[in-house]
Scaffold this active site. Structure first.
Site, PDB file in Angstrom:
ATOM      1  CG  ASP A 251      -4.348   3.125  -2.755  1.00  0.00           C
ATOM      2  OD1 ASP A 251      -4.018   3.652  -1.683  1.00  0.00           O
ATOM      3  OD2 ASP A 251      -5.220   2.251  -2.853  1.00  0.00           O
TER       4      ASP A 251
ATOM      5  CE  LYS B 271      -0.834   5.843   0.355  1.00  0.00           C
ATOM      6  NZ  LYS B 271      -1.668   6.159   1.528  1.00  0.00           N
TER       7      LYS B 271
ATOM      8  CG  HIS C 271      -1.819   1.151   1.306  1.00  0.00           C
ATOM      9  ND1 HIS C 271      -1.975   1.904   2.434  1.00  0.00           N
ATOM     10  CD2 HIS C 271      -2.638   1.708   0.377  1.00  0.00           C
ATOM     11  CE1 HIS C 271      -2.838   2.870   2.203  1.00  0.00           C
ATOM     12  NE2 HIS C 271      -3.256   2.775   0.961  1.00  0.00           N
TER      13      HIS C 271
END
Length: 148
Positions: free
Chosen positions: A44, A26, A5
């Site tokens: 992701d 992120k 992840h």
């Protein structure tokens, strides 16, 4: 192959793995790095593999070239590349958490598929986050160094 992840962006094929929980910044930070000349590798979810002694990051096929922009949705058409050699890992620290970024930390590494990769902590929402990440990449690739 392992799937993490995480996001990955690359400057000239040199990958930066951005890890953190949902909402840690992120994708936001990936967007800012792309605006500075990086290419998106993955958003992701990132596939990690070892090929010819190189630790490579790539996007799962169904997500290649896509990025989720909070408040907009999933966007296609951003500058992206198929894979990059992972040179540095950045663990994103959320503001207001108990995770403290040390002022002068000891060097840290993490081993992925038998390859040691330097690890740094950054608050993704700090104005200087893109510069810190580019500096971490420069240190990891030997263009700059940490003075003890």
């Amino acid at each position: 192959m392992t799937q993490l992840h995480a996001n990955c962006v690359a400057f000239d094929g040199q990958g930066i793995l951005l890890r953190g929980p949902s909402g840690s910044g992120k994708s936001d930070l990936s967007l800012r790095l792309v605006s500075r000349g990086a290419q998106l590798v993955s958003d992701d979810r990132t596939d990690i593999s070892l090929k010819d002694g190189l630790l490579l990051a790539s996007a799962p096929q169904t997500l290649a070239g896509l990025i989720e922009i909070r408040g907009m949705g999933i966007v296609a058409g951003m500058a992206h590349c198929r894979h990059a050699e992972i040179r540095v890992i950045v663990d994103l620290v959320e503001p207001g958490t108990n995770d403290i970024i040390e002022r002068m930390p000891d060097p840290a590494t993490e081993t992925l598929h038998g390859i040691d990769v330097p690890v740094w902590k950054v608050n993704a929402f700090e104005t200087s986050a893109p510069e810190k990440i580019e500096t971490a990449l420069a240190v990891a690739t030997g263009k700059m160094r940490i003075v003890s």
